[in-house]
Write a protein that holds these residues in place. Structure first.
Motif, PDB file in Angstrom:
ATOM      1  N   ALA A 162      -2.877   8.190   4.155  1.00  0.00           N
ATOM      2  CA  ALA A 162      -3.753   8.365   3.047  1.00  0.00           C
ATOM      3  C   ALA A 162      -4.773   9.377   3.542  1.00  0.00           C
ATOM      4  CB  ALA A 162      -4.514   6.584   2.877  1.00  0.00           C
ATOM      5  N   GLY A 201       0.949  -1.130  -0.128  1.00  0.00           N
ATOM      6  CA  GLY A 201       0.012   0.039   0.014  1.00  0.00           C
ATOM      7  C   GLY A 201       0.956   1.304   0.013  1.00  0.00           C
ATOM      8  N   LEU A 217      -5.217   0.481  -3.985  1.00  0.00           N
ATOM      9  CA  LEU A 217      -5.118   0.967  -2.643  1.00  0.00           C
ATOM     10  C   LEU A 217      -6.138   0.902  -1.712  1.00  0.00           C
ATOM     11  CD1 LEU A 217      -3.194   2.368  -0.751  1.00  0.00           C
ATOM     12  CD2 LEU A 217      -3.927   4.733  -2.055  1.00  0.00           C
ATOM     13  N   LEU A 257       0.224   4.018  -2.859  1.00  0.00           N
ATOM     14  CA  LEU A 257      -0.014   5.547  -2.265  1.00  0.00           C
ATOM     15  C   LEU A 257       0.767   6.447  -3.121  1.00  0.00           C
ATOM     16  CD1 LEU A 257      -1.751   7.197  -0.607  1.00  0.00           C
ATOM     17  CD2 LEU A 257       0.131   7.127   1.186  1.00  0.00           C
ATOM     18  N   CYS A 258       1.822   6.028  -3.722  1.00  0.00           N
ATOM     19  CA  CYS A 258       2.664   6.993  -4.780  1.00  0.00           C
ATOM     20  C   CYS A 258       1.996   7.121  -6.014  1.00  0.00           C
ATOM     21  CB  CYS A 258       4.033   6.415  -4.627  1.00  0.00           C
ATOM     22  SG  CYS A 258       5.056   6.243  -3.278  1.00  0.00           S
ATOM     23  N   LEU A 265       0.030   4.073   7.261  1.00  0.00           N
ATOM     24  CA  LEU A 265      -0.343   4.109   6.177  1.00  0.00           C
ATOM     25  C   LEU A 265      -1.940   4.785   5.895  1.00  0.00           C
ATOM     26  CD1 LEU A 265      -0.316   3.512   2.833  1.00  0.00           C
ATOM     27  CD2 LEU A 265      -1.117   1.218   3.495  1.00  0.00           C
ATOM     28  N   ARG A 322       9.117   7.257   1.809  1.00  0.00           N
ATOM     29  CA  ARG A 322       7.713   6.584   1.867  1.00  0.00           C
ATOM     30  C   ARG A 322       7.655   5.068   1.997  1.00  0.00           C
ATOM     31  NH1 ARG A 322       3.199   8.086  -0.665  1.00  0.00           N
ATOM     32  NH2 ARG A 322       3.311   9.941   0.827  1.00  0.00           N
ATOM     33  N   VAL A 358      -7.196  10.161   0.311  1.00  0.00           N
ATOM     34  CA  VAL A 358      -7.464   8.808   0.034  1.00  0.00           C
ATOM     35  C   VAL A 358      -8.380   8.123   0.940  1.00  0.00           C
ATOM     36  CG1 VAL A 358      -6.633   6.923  -1.242  1.00  0.00           C
ATOM     37  CG2 VAL A 358      -5.544   9.254  -1.408  1.00  0.00           C
ATOM     38  N   TYR A 409      -1.383   6.861  -6.503  1.00  0.00           N
ATOM     39  CA  TYR A 409      -2.873   6.966  -6.365  1.00  0.00           C
ATOM     40  C   TYR A 409      -3.349   7.774  -7.548  1.00  0.00           C
ATOM     41  CZ  TYR A 409      -2.657  12.090  -5.272  1.00  0.00           C
ATOM     42  OH  TYR A 409      -2.372  13.407  -5.427  1.00  0.00           O
ATOM     43  N   LEU A 459      -6.433  -0.500   1.864  1.00  0.00           N
ATOM     44  CA  LEU A 459      -7.095   0.416   3.086  1.00  0.00           C
ATOM     45  C   LEU A 459      -8.283  -0.314   3.815  1.00  0.00           C
ATOM     46  CD1 LEU A 459      -6.729   4.075   1.628  1.00  0.00           C
ATOM     47  CD2 LEU A 459      -5.080   2.824   3.193  1.00  0.00           C
ATOM     48  N   ARG A 471      -5.003   3.247  -7.832  1.00  0.00           N
ATOM     49  CA  ARG A 471      -6.098   3.760  -6.814  1.00  0.00           C
ATOM     50  C   ARG A 471      -7.223   2.730  -6.326  1.00  0.00           C
ATOM     51  NH1 ARG A 471      -6.943   8.100  -9.073  1.00  0.00           N
ATOM     52  NH2 ARG A 471      -8.828   7.686  -9.987  1.00  0.00           N
TER      53      ARG A 471
END
Length: 408
Positions: A229, A153, A169, A157-158, A225, A403, A234, A160, A173, A166
């Motif tokens: 986000a 994840g 991700l 996230l990099c 994380l 990250r 996000v 997204y 999440l 996305r």
């Protein structure tokens, strides 16, 4: 979601910054020939060198480091193909997410759609859905930063801005939100059952299972994380409540000493119907399992929630770390470089002069320690990670590579 805004000034200045850069120079030498094929894992292989040489090129342009970064990426791709890249796991530190992260780092504004990226996106969704359906007590490797959903994840996230990444991700999440809840008789869903504790000595000390507080294998990683986000907009249903719940759980597990807040690496679970066991001593200061990484997770949660007391606890915890003996190693995982990078981030976020002074002290300690023992080239435990942390302290260039440690 790269960290694209440079700090106004470097944490270290003048002679202190020059000393850090001199130490970097001694560690990296001069640009040289790149092997045709290297091991493709981020922890100790080519992708970590991609990150180090790419950051050297950003901080010291025109010296040839960019070509080395490109060369090590190509060599890592060759290594992945040799090891059966299309079937490799998507984990961040031993799988294809680390290779994809290295490729992203070379071109974050226009990241490539590599075979590694496609495999990570596909497998991340599948594994996240499996994690969400896992019974009480999933194995840490299913959700942790090193091999599990949280580390994958961090890469997603990099990326997204890409629809498929996305969506993957969001699956990750959602699985972590599910992981954070569903207590059974007071035991969180993410506890580690005794049969999943691989080390025999540790299993003997935690015969009824344990709860891991740390970033690398424990709940502070998912908290980081989820918080990053959330702060970036996000979100999935239940995410904010999960951040509140996990941050509250960690804050309640403090084992303070005379210096300030601290945490054990593992919280033991009691036998059925038995008394609550005594917590073991606090972990040594480290990113992976100790107070520095946990403090950063709490800071990120406090930032995402706009919770000033939670941020204040994080700062107190990190300051307490600097009043205790330093970690034994030199690397990012459980050594001086990890503490240095976390302290640099806090110093930039807070402007606190005590933390700025701690950065300078850590650079001096690193110099003394590196004279006594040579490191390997790796990212987690070797010279690549040390170089990256020193560059973070001595230059204005944003350290978006961290990250991978879920520090930003």
């Amino acid at each position: 979601m790269p960290d694209s805004t440079p700090p106004r000034t470097a944490v270290l200045r003048d002679r202190a910054a020059a000393d850090a850069l001199e130490l970097v120079s001694g560690l990296v030498g001069r640009p040289r020939r790149v092997p045709a094929r290297v091991h493709p894992d981020l922890a100790d292989g080519g992708p970590g060198l991609v990150l180090a040489f790419r950051q050297l090129d950003r901080c010291l342009p025109g010296e040839g480091w960019g070509a080395m970064a490109e060369g090590y990426l190509a060599a890592s791709v060759e290594g992945a193909a040799r090891l059966g890249g299309p079937t490799a796991a998507p984990g961040l530190f031993g799988g294809l997410a680390g290779l994809a992260f290295a490729a992203w780092s070379l071109s974050p504004a226009a990241p490539p759609r590599t075979a590694a990226h496609e495999r990570v996106v596909e497998q991340a969704s599948l594994r996240a859905r499996a994690l969400a359906a896992t019974p009480h007590g999933p194995p840490p490797r299913a959700f942790d930063v090193i091999a599990g959903a949280t580390g994958t994840g961090a890469y997603l996230l990099c990326r997204y801005d890409e629809p498929a990444a996305r969506a993957a991700l969001r699956d990750v999440l959602t699985a972590l939100v599910a992981l954070s809840g569903a207590d059974r008789a007071g035991t969180p869903h993410w506890f580690t059952p005794p049969e999943a504790i691989n080390d025999p000595d540790r299993r003997a000390r935690f015969p009824h299972g344990a709860l891991d507080c740390g970033v690398a294998h424990g709940i502070a990683g998912p908290l980081s994380l989820l918080s990053l986000a959330l702060g970036g907009g996000v979100t999935v249903p239940g995410q904010r409540a999960a951040v509140v719940r996990l941050a509250g759980w960690l804050a309640a597990r403090r084992t303070d000493d005379a210096q300030g807040p601290d945490w054990p690496a593992l919280v033991p679970l009691p036998p059925p119907g038995g008394p609550t066991p005594v917590c073991p001593p606090a972990a040594r200061a480290s990113w992976c399992r100790g107070a520095p990484g946990i403090a950063r997770a709490l800071w990120l949660a406090g930032t995402a929630l706009d919770d000033a007391p939670l941020r204040a606890l994080a700062v107190r915890a990190l300051k307490a770390v600097h009043r205790r003996p330093p970690p034994d190693g030199t690397g990012l995982c459980h050594g001086l470089a990890g503490l240095l990078q976390i302290t640099v981030r806090f110093a930039q976020d807070t402007g606190d002069p005590e933390l700025t002074g701690a950065v300078a002290a850590l650079v001096a300690a690193s110099a003394a320690r590196l004279k006594a023992a040579a490191d390997g080239p790796g990212f987690l435990d070797g010279a690549a990670g040390t170089v990256l942390a020193l560059l973070s302290a001595a230059t204005r260039v944003p350290p978006d590579w961290d990250r991978a440690l879920l520090l930003s």
